[in-house]
Design a protein around this motif. Structure first.
Motif, PDB file in Angstrom:
ATOM      1  N   GLY A  96      10.083  45.933  63.097  1.00  0.00           N
ATOM      2  CA  GLY A  96       8.721  45.223  63.091  1.00  0.00           C
ATOM      3  C   GLY A  96       8.380  45.451  62.024  1.00  0.00           C
ATOM      4  O   GLY A  96       7.576  46.232  61.326  1.00  0.00           O
ATOM      5  N   GLU A  97       6.983  44.690  62.324  1.00  0.00           N
ATOM      6  CA  GLU A  97       5.619  44.716  61.131  1.00  0.00           C
ATOM      7  C   GLU A  97       4.622  45.556  61.942  1.00  0.00           C
ATOM      8  O   GLU A  97       4.130  46.586  61.695  1.00  0.00           O
ATOM      9  N   GLY A  98       4.176  44.974  62.689  1.00  0.00           N
ATOM     10  CA  GLY A  98       2.792  45.483  63.811  1.00  0.00           C
ATOM     11  C   GLY A  98       2.723  44.496  64.756  1.00  0.00           C
ATOM     12  O   GLY A  98       3.500  43.826  64.561  1.00  0.00           O
ATOM     13  N   PRO A  99       1.690  44.346  65.845  1.00  0.00           N
ATOM     14  CA  PRO A  99       2.289  44.107  66.710  1.00  0.00           C
ATOM     15  C   PRO A  99       0.929  43.016  66.662  1.00  0.00           C
ATOM     16  O   PRO A  99       0.373  42.881  65.628  1.00  0.00           O
ATOM     17  N   GLY A 100       0.987  41.384  67.485  1.00  0.00           N
ATOM     18  CA  GLY A 100      -0.031  41.137  67.492  1.00  0.00           C
ATOM     19  C   GLY A 100      -0.609  40.588  68.495  1.00  0.00           C
ATOM     20  O   GLY A 100      -0.964  42.055  69.241  1.00  0.00           O
ATOM     21  N   GLU A 103       1.524  41.141  71.913  1.00  0.00           N
ATOM     22  CA  GLU A 103       2.255  42.684  71.792  1.00  0.00           C
ATOM     23  C   GLU A 103       0.443  44.087  71.943  1.00  0.00           C
ATOM     24  O   GLU A 103       0.315  44.186  73.033  1.00  0.00           O
ATOM     25  N   PRO A 109       6.073  45.708  72.095  1.00  0.00           N
ATOM     26  CA  PRO A 109       6.839  44.808  70.703  1.00  0.00           C
ATOM     27  C   PRO A 109       7.716  43.596  70.837  1.00  0.00           C
ATOM     28  O   PRO A 109       7.711  43.394  72.256  1.00  0.00           O
ATOM     29  N   PHE A 110       7.380  42.526  70.277  1.00  0.00           N
ATOM     30  CA  PHE A 110       7.806  41.286  70.011  1.00  0.00           C
ATOM     31  C   PHE A 110       8.099  40.954  71.200  1.00  0.00           C
ATOM     32  O   PHE A 110       9.165  40.076  72.116  1.00  0.00           O
ATOM     33  N   ASN A 137       8.166  49.319  65.521  1.00  0.00           N
ATOM     34  CA  ASN A 137       7.334  48.163  64.709  1.00  0.00           C
ATOM     35  C   ASN A 137       6.873  49.439  63.579  1.00  0.00           C
ATOM     36  O   ASN A 137       6.539  50.541  64.042  1.00  0.00           O
ATOM     37  N   HIS A 211      11.485  37.426  59.450  1.00  0.00           N
ATOM     38  CA  HIS A 211      11.107  37.860  60.747  1.00  0.00           C
ATOM     39  C   HIS A 211      10.710  36.728  61.543  1.00  0.00           C
ATOM     40  O   HIS A 211      11.096  35.549  60.894  1.00  0.00           O
TER      41      HIS A 211
HETATM   42  N1  URA Z   1       5.368  40.723  65.015  1.00  0.00           N
HETATM   43  C1  URA Z   1       5.882  41.969  64.888  1.00  0.00           C
HETATM   44  O1  URA Z   1       6.676  42.452  64.002  1.00  0.00           O
HETATM   45  N2  URA Z   1       5.925  43.285  65.489  1.00  0.00           N
HETATM   46  C2  URA Z   1       5.752  42.598  66.892  1.00  0.00           C
HETATM   47  O2  URA Z   1       5.982  43.316  67.823  1.00  0.00           O
HETATM   48  C3  URA Z   1       5.538  41.186  67.513  1.00  0.00           C
HETATM   49  C4  URA Z   1       4.858  40.458  65.559  1.00  0.00           C
END
Ligand code: URA
Length: 240
Positions: A96-100, A103, A109-110, A137, A211
């Motif tokens: 994915g992209e990065g933690p929200g 997370e 993650p996710f 991510n 995504h």
């Molecule tokens: N979106 C992401 O790209 N990664 C995550 O870990 C959570 C949400």
């Protein structure tokens, strides 16, 4: 179709239109891969190009290096680093992209709403978080206000992801969303153009899909994501 599968497909907004087909031969012919469609990338530098030691690290060393990383400003605003989760010998690697926010709070993650949808997407093709699946991510620290990571932030984090990929040796990488796809493929192309093909990431097949957070907002795209998942599953079956 069993009840659990029905629930999952309903959650994905796909019933009753789409069915997982068994073999590559049954995949939508527009999705079949030809040599011409395979694209090459060297986007993520070999681990260690920025820091030669990273390329030699084992999992424990890598995790602790990520946890203490201050290479970009993201670490100043996040709660903790989010390294990745799952089977370290997985065939399937989801990026994915990065933690929200969630997370960032939980260190995995996710795990928010998008994560629930990702888990359902995995289940729809008989996969489960942690079982032959690894999830991570592009950046390991939460960008403030969930903005996209900057080019430099992604670049600083790239050797960690590259080493994770090198250690996992997945058979397929699934790039979730534009940020992951563009960083991994070193491309500015749209998701619409990048999906539906098998790309090559340093010898590892890579597919691009939407995504899950985007799918939560754009229901009609779920059918396309389902096609991507079917393509991924059919590709993996064709390799075994
Ligand atoms: N979106 C992401 O790209 N990664 C995550 O870990 C959570 C949400």
């Amino acid at each position: 179709m069993n009840t659990r599968r029905k629930v999952i497909l309903r959650e994905l907004g796909l019933t009753p239109l789409w069915r997982l087909r068994k073999t590559t031969a049954t995949v939508d012919s527009s999705l079949e891969t030809t040599d011409a469609e395979v694209t090459q990338t060297d986007a993520l530098k070999q681990p260690g190009e920025q820091n030669p030691e990273i390329g030699q690290m084992d999992w424990a060393q890598l995790a602790s290096t990520v946890a203490s990383c201050t290479a970009c400003p993201l670490r100043q605003t996040c709660t903790q680093t989010v390294f990745g989760v799952g089977d370290q010998n997985a065939d399937w690697l989801y990026i994915g992209e990065g933690p929200g926010a969630r997370e960032d709070a939980l260190g995995e993650p996710f795990v928010g709403q998008a994560g629930k949808l990702l888990d359902n997407m995995l289940a729809a093709i008989q996969l489960k978080r942690g079982q032959n699946v690894y999830i991570t991510n592009i950046v390991k620290c939460r960008p403030p206000n969930n903005r996209n990571p900057s080019e430099d932030e992604a670049k600083q984090c790239a050797p960690y992801l590259a080493r994770q990929i090198e250690l996992i040796k997945p058979k397929l990488i699934v790039a979730l969303g534009k940020v992951a796809a563009q960083n991994l493929l070193n491309s500015n192309d749209s998701i619409a153009n990048l999906r539906g093909k098998i790309h090559d990431f340093k010898g590892i097949p890579l597919i691009v899909t939407y995504h899950p957070a985007y799918l939560l907002r754009a229901l009609p795209e779920k059918a396309k994501a389902w096609k991507d998942l079917c393509m991924a599953r059919a590709f993996m079956e064709s390799q075994s």
